[in-house]
Design a protein around this motif. Sequence first.
Motif, PDB file in Angstrom:
ATOM      1  N   GLU A  27       0.820  -1.204   0.000  1.00 45.03           N
ATOM      2  CA  GLU A  27       0.000   0.000   0.000  1.00 45.03           C
ATOM      3  C   GLU A  27       0.857   1.257   0.000  1.00 45.03           C
ATOM      4  O   GLU A  27       0.418   2.316  -0.414  1.00 45.03           O
ATOM      5  CB  GLU A  27      -0.928  -0.005   1.227  1.00 45.03           C
ATOM      6  N   ALA A  28       2.090   1.124   0.537  1.00 46.14           N
ATOM      7  CA  ALA A  28       2.966   2.286   0.606  1.00 46.14           C
ATOM      8  C   ALA A  28       3.684   2.531  -0.716  1.00 46.14           C
ATOM      9  O   ALA A  28       4.216   3.603  -0.947  1.00 46.14           O
ATOM     10  CB  ALA A  28       3.980   2.101   1.723  1.00 46.14           C
ATOM     11  N   VAL A  29       3.703   1.520  -1.563  1.00 46.57           N
ATOM     12  CA  VAL A  29       4.436   1.658  -2.825  1.00 46.57           C
ATOM     13  C   VAL A  29       3.592   2.439  -3.819  1.00 46.57           C
ATOM     14  O   VAL A  29       2.389   2.196  -3.944  1.00 46.57           O
ATOM     15  CB  VAL A  29       4.786   0.270  -3.378  1.00 46.57           C
ATOM     16  N   PRO A  30       4.195   3.410  -4.506  1.00 45.59           N
ATOM     17  CA  PRO A  30       3.424   4.215  -5.458  1.00 45.59           C
ATOM     18  C   PRO A  30       3.066   3.400  -6.683  1.00 45.59           C
ATOM     19  O   PRO A  30       3.725   3.485  -7.719  1.00 45.59           O
ATOM     20  CB  PRO A  30       4.372   5.360  -5.796  1.00 45.59           C
ATOM     21  N   VAL A  31       2.014   2.598  -6.536  1.00 43.27           N
ATOM     22  CA  VAL A  31       1.669   1.636  -7.574  1.00 43.27           C
ATOM     23  C   VAL A  31       1.347   2.324  -8.899  1.00 43.27           C
ATOM     24  O   VAL A  31       1.755   1.866  -9.965  1.00 43.27           O
ATOM     25  CB  VAL A  31       0.479   0.774  -7.111  1.00 43.27           C
ATOM     26  N   VAL A  32       0.629   3.442  -8.809  1.00 41.01           N
ATOM     27  CA  VAL A  32       0.269   4.130 -10.049  1.00 41.01           C
ATOM     28  C   VAL A  32       1.522   4.541 -10.815  1.00 41.01           C
ATOM     29  O   VAL A  32       1.540   4.569 -12.035  1.00 41.01           O
ATOM     30  CB  VAL A  32      -0.586   5.377  -9.746  1.00 41.01           C
ATOM     31  N   ALA A  33       2.588   4.806 -10.062  1.00 42.50           N
ATOM     32  CA  ALA A  33       3.809   5.297 -10.697  1.00 42.50           C
ATOM     33  C   ALA A  33       4.482   4.246 -11.562  1.00 42.50           C
ATOM     34  O   ALA A  33       5.323   4.571 -12.389  1.00 42.50           O
ATOM     35  CB  ALA A  33       4.778   5.799  -9.635  1.00 42.50           C
ATOM     36  N   ILE A  34       4.142   2.969 -11.394  1.00 38.88           N
ATOM     37  CA  ILE A  34       4.756   1.963 -12.258  1.00 38.88           C
ATOM     38  C   ILE A  34       4.016   1.852 -13.588  1.00 38.88           C
ATOM     39  O   ILE A  34       4.314   1.002 -14.414  1.00 38.88           O
ATOM     40  CB  ILE A  34       4.855   0.567 -11.604  1.00 38.88           C
ATOM     41  N   LEU A  35       3.058   2.754 -13.778  1.00 33.96           N
ATOM     42  CA  LEU A  35       2.283   2.724 -15.021  1.00 33.96           C
ATOM     43  C   LEU A  35       3.157   2.732 -16.281  1.00 33.96           C
ATOM     44  O   LEU A  35       2.883   1.973 -17.214  1.00 33.96           O
ATOM     45  CB  LEU A  35       1.315   3.901 -15.044  1.00 33.96           C
TER      46      LEU A  35
END
Lengths: 250, 274, 259
Positions: free
Chosen positions: A100-108
């Motif tokens: 949840e802390a990882v900027p998941v959207v940023a791996i887009l």
Amino acid sequence: MAQLMHRVVLPVTFGLAVLVVWQGVIEAGMVSKLVLTGPVQIVTALITEAPTLLSNGLITLTEAVSGFVLGSLAGLATAALFIRFGALQRAVFPLTILMEAVPVVAILPVLMLWMGNGMAPKIFIAAFLSFFPMLVNAYRGFSNVDADVQELMLSYSASPEQLFWKVRLPAALPFMFTALKLSACSSIVSALVAEWLASDQGLGYLIISYGQGYRVADVWAAATLACLLALAFYGITAAGEKWALSRRTR
Amino acid sequence: MTSASAASLTRADTASEATGAAGLVAQGVSVTFRRGTQVIDALKDVSLNIPRGTRAALIGASGCGKSTLLRVFADIVQPTSGTASHYGLTPAEARANRVYALVQQGSTMLPWRTVIDNVALGLEIAGTSKPERLERAAESLALVGLKGFEKSLPAELSGGMRQRAAIARALTLRPRFLLMDEPFGALDEITRDRLHFELLRILEETGATLFLVTHSIAEAVILSDKVVVMTPRPGRISQVIDVDLGQHRTPATREDPRFGHYELMLRRALHHDA
Amino acid sequence: MTRELWMGRGARILPPVVLVAALVAIWGWSAATGLLPRWLLPGPGAVLHEFDVSRAVLLKHAQVTATEALGGCAIGSVLGVAAAMVMTLVAPLRQTLYAYALASRALPLIVFTPVLVIVVGRGIVPVMVIVSVTTYFPVFLGMMRGLERSNPDRMELLYSLSASPTQILWKVQLPSALPYLFAALKVAASTAFVNALVTEWIAANAGLGYLVMVSGQYFRLPLMWAAIFSAALMTLALLGLILLAERLAGRWTQQATEV
Ligand SMILES: Nc1ncnc2c1ncn2[C@@H]1O[C@H](COP(=O)(O)OP(=O)(O)O)[C@@H](O)[C@H]1O
Ligand SMILES: [Mg+2]
């Protein structure tokens, strides 16, 4: 009566006042029309651009809702597995909180390399973001069963499956709706933002391309529509919650 | 004592002399609650006079309006009609001048404060200087037998000790009236018995007037000179029984035949009404 | 006792650590054997190596993102807490604005970024504004909820002591609201960096989000992953900081041991 005054009249008056002052500022030419536009212009843009806005809005909504449904179902299933197999939960659960802390959207950008720039990466992101809230909340809900009720079920020698369907699942319902409401917001946001990066369709894409053309009123119109869609999606989820939980208490 | 509260006490005294008001007085108090379309007559035409220095208990089935009457005196609930007064002061004036002190149902504590800071809360709000309020709070803690627990957190105390702390907090204000709402309701009977006699001793030492809400018959008899019996729906006073068991009471008082007699009387009064 | 405690902690920490190690091992193995094409996901060694060779670039962009995320988060939190306190004391203000704040929960405010860019131009400012706004609302709402849900008995106690609304706010409502505030801050901390990264895509020419985008366009995958991991590490650091603050404020946040 006084309640109505407080709850409706005050906010509505304030909202109207803001709109009027805003329009006044624009009409008086106090800020450049190239930079800011008024409510009247925004509504006009909403109407004239309606076909483009709506067709692109539908695409964004499709991405968001598909991801929302897939992610929530996967989260629910995983939570059920965690409840059934405790060891799995102990290993994976702390990780999910880390995720949840990882900027998941940023791996887009990475996802787009994998999946291209169609709807797939957007759905994936929306699903990913819906997965964790549902997993965490549903698990919490499943574990939220009263020790007394568990003892009662034990005394009936109920199987784990019976315990799950008859006790855990209903007990988790309020928790699941908490997750759904969160995901309703985040799936729309993530779909919009994902369209910024590389896409030739969807509201997010439209907002960017209007912005690059300095079509100020159109940017506002598209952003407003995005807000309306998000509000509607959230509203439907919240209404579903109210319906499901009110029937229970009655 | 701060000059403000000293002044208020003088005012209270002169007011009571001027009006001849005896102590805690209610005249035709009615309270109606509205919950949606439902109308609840929590109190209906309640009149009451608790003379100064009296220990009074208010007893009745749960939901009959005891807390509501206490809250009228505490200025938390406003009567729909009728008036209430303490020594001739309105409840609002009594609250502003801290003439009464409230002990709530369940010993409410601020869990992030130490016991002594909880006990000094009333003086802190009144603006008393820190050394003085800590000194007075320590005195009250000693009075209820909690010396040595000043720096503990409420969570570290047992239920009975928290209840003592709540009483100490009320005493720190040196109130004329102690308004207590089922203060011992959540305690086990052994602890409750012990606290009863501590409360009686404290009342003797401070001379405060007690107005105690309870649903325990034995508690009402052992603690009070006057028992006010309430009946529900609408909440009203059905009977006032004088308990003549003397000023000084001990555990032996319970073995007095008159104790059993009053218990029976109260039980009859309560069941007769039901 | 302590030994049991320690073993309890070991049982809690060990499985996820083993799992992470296993995942990294699988990742390394499949990258080494070419099972995972290098253009998809480079091996852990390549990413680590990138941290070393591109240290300067990463640091430069990380600094920008940190400024935006931390600055925005701080501004939004302070304003959110202050607004909640003011609205608690001033009823007409609350009645006028609260409904809008509640609705804002569902709004994708980040889509107004292009509007901001048109008004203030590209750079750190629009990103910081977006992070502030997206922090402000959850913190404000969390704080409001905490202030509203203060235990009624405690409020009544203060009232019976004829405390003023300001005294009630400071002595009861504020401490009771702290757990809600920390919960909101944790949410804000984890979204601050994501929002900064994403906003950078269209509103900035620097920052880790910008770096992720550009290195993706040039297929410099190790750099891209290094940037993503940097952002994740900073998020975890901020979360850790907030957890630490929560622990330090422990006495006030002991709502679990509700008395
Ligand atoms: N704030 C309120 N709003 C609506 N109804 C209330 C309120 N306070 C008390 N009541 C109702 O008034 C009646 C008397 O309540 P209360 O004085 O608390 O009774 P007791 O303390 O004797 O148990 C009850 O029926 C209760 O539900
Ligand atoms: Mg009561």
